[in-house]
Design a protein around this motif. Structure first.
Motif, PDB file in Angstrom:
ATOM      1  N   LYS A  60      29.189 -15.499 -22.719  1.00 47.46           N
ATOM      2  CA  LYS A  60      27.943 -14.742 -22.593  1.00 47.46           C
ATOM      3  C   LYS A  60      27.788 -13.765 -23.756  1.00 47.46           C
ATOM      4  N   ILE A 114      26.191 -14.908 -27.106  1.00 47.31           N
ATOM      5  CA  ILE A 114      24.729 -15.063 -27.087  1.00 47.31           C
ATOM      6  C   ILE A 114      24.063 -13.687 -27.080  1.00 47.31           C
ATOM      7  N   GLU A 115      24.567 -12.802 -26.235  1.00 49.20           N
ATOM      8  CA  GLU A 115      23.974 -11.448 -26.158  1.00 49.20           C
ATOM      9  C   GLU A 115      24.044 -10.747 -27.506  1.00 49.20           C
ATOM     10  N   THR A 129      23.870 -17.917 -18.385  1.00 46.72           N
ATOM     11  CA  THR A 129      25.113 -18.064 -19.140  1.00 46.72           C
ATOM     12  C   THR A 129      26.284 -18.413 -18.223  1.00 46.72           C
ATOM     13  N   ARG A 159      24.203 -14.916 -14.707  1.00 45.37           N
ATOM     14  CA  ARG A 159      25.383 -15.765 -14.866  1.00 45.37           C
ATOM     15  C   ARG A 159      25.441 -16.816 -13.753  1.00 45.37           C
ATOM     16  N   ALA A 171      22.403 -22.254 -20.240  1.00 43.32           N
ATOM     17  CA  ALA A 171      23.435 -22.333 -21.294  1.00 43.32           C
ATOM     18  C   ALA A 171      24.816 -22.086 -20.694  1.00 43.32           C
ATOM     19  N   ALA A 172      25.009 -22.652 -19.496  1.00 42.49           N
ATOM     20  CA  ALA A 172      26.264 -22.375 -18.800  1.00 42.49           C
ATOM     21  C   ALA A 172      27.173 -23.596 -18.712  1.00 42.49           C
ATOM     22  N   TYR A 176      19.574 -11.809 -18.959  1.00 42.56           N
ATOM     23  CA  TYR A 176      20.694 -12.736 -18.718  1.00 42.56           C
ATOM     24  C   TYR A 176      21.094 -12.736 -17.251  1.00 42.56           C
ATOM     25  N   PRO A 189      29.755 -20.843 -25.889  1.00 38.79           N
ATOM     26  CA  PRO A 189      28.887 -21.909 -25.393  1.00 38.79           C
ATOM     27  C   PRO A 189      28.452 -22.832 -26.518  1.00 38.79           C
ATOM     28  N   ILE A 238      18.136 -16.142 -20.045  1.00 35.32           N
ATOM     29  CA  ILE A 238      19.261 -17.028 -20.405  1.00 35.32           C
ATOM     30  C   ILE A 238      20.280 -17.077 -19.270  1.00 35.32           C
TER      31      ILE A 238
END
Ligand code: UTP
Length: 276
Positions: free
Chosen positions: A59, A62-63, A55, A101, A9-10, A99, A24, A53
């Protein structure tokens, strides 16, 4: 048992600017639910409960979504609005979320490789939440998990697309061995219609065996200078076996405005029909 599901989802989500400037595209709602929640619910239905996930920016959104908001819950407690959070509460109580990154956006293959630290050495699901899938009978990932237990190799979902639009997808060529099941012979990323071997296009659902990480590490940047999962799957198919699966159900390309509006309209109509 497959327990883990990776959500890349990045991506920049440029087709949805300016909405995706600070969040996102996976957080865009269809009706009142963000795309990524549909994906998580599909994974849960398939028995996957450890969500991983990848990200980029945004971020936090979503978190925070997959966390309890005590303040909000306190505010709506005892009102008819409480029900609106029941599903997400169930998700939070059933699943774990971790998560990582992606520092540079080097493509989907690179995003999946970035997720290795969260996945480890077991087969895992991959959901691209901007492909919103409504399975027929059961969810698309559930259909694929059943297939995995039979074939024990990487599997990805395909659908037939307009032959003029092959340059938007990874396209495969394969041997049809059972209803909707193909052994992959070759794959090409975004071929022009005149060069496309078929109109069978890869969509955003995968079950991958963990050797894919070593292959991705060795995969050179391909189309657009990005590390393509298509190229890695092509290598995996050459070394062993990879299955492409024509799933039962509908996919909405919510990464495009057209698909997003279509999903919203059709799901709204279904919701109204269910209420009648
Ligand atoms: P897309 O090809 O749709 O790219 O990515 P994008 O950048 O998100 O969107 P546009 O084209 O600019 O509008 C497919 C999926 O792969 C993820 C995206 O988040 C999306 O779920 N992705 C893509 C990454 O996580 N990292 C990347 O470097 C590229």
């Amino acid at each position: 048992m497959i327990k883990k599901c990776l959500f890349p989802a990045a991506g920049y989500g440029t087709r949805f600017l300016p909405a995706t400037k600070a969040m996102p595209k996976e957080m865009l709602p269809v009706l009142s639910k963000p795309l990524i929640q549909y994906g998580v619910e599909e994974a849960m239905e398939a028995g996957l409960t450890e969500m991983a996930i990848v990200t980029g920016r945004g971020k936090r959104a979503i978190e925070d979504h997959f966390d309890i908001s005590y303040e909000l819950e306190h505010q709506i407690k005892g009102t008819d609005k409480e029900q609106a959070l029941a599903d997400i509460r169930h998700i939070i109580n059933t699943c774990t979320f971790s998560y990582t990154r992606q520092i540079e956006m080097n493509g989907l293959g690179h995003a999946i490789l970035t997720g290795e630290t969260l996945i480890g050495q077991a087969p895992f699901g991959v959901v691209l939440a901007d492909d919103l899938c409504i399975g027929e009978g059961e969810g698309v990932l559930s259909q694929m998990v059943a297939l995995y237990h039979k074939y024990r190799c990487s599997i990805f979902a395909i659908e037939e697309v307009d032959p003029q639009e092959t340059d938007r997808y990874g396209i495969i060529e394969g041997d049809n061995i059972a209803d909707g099941v193909y052994i992959v012979k070759s794959m090409v990323e975004k071929p022009a219609p005149e060069n496309a071997p078929t109109n069978l296009a890869v969509i955003g659902r995968y079950i991958l065996t963990p050797d894919i990480f070593d292959i991705l590490r060795e995969t050179k940047p391909g189309k657009n200078g990005e590390i393509q999962i298509t190229d890695a799957l092509q290598t995996q198919a050459k070394n062993g076996m990879v299955i492409a699966y024509k799933f039962r159900g509908i996919r909405y390309d919510c990464g495009s405005l057209e698909g997003y509006v279509k999903a919203t309209t059709e799901l709204f109509r279904k919701m109204q029909e269910a209420r009648e």
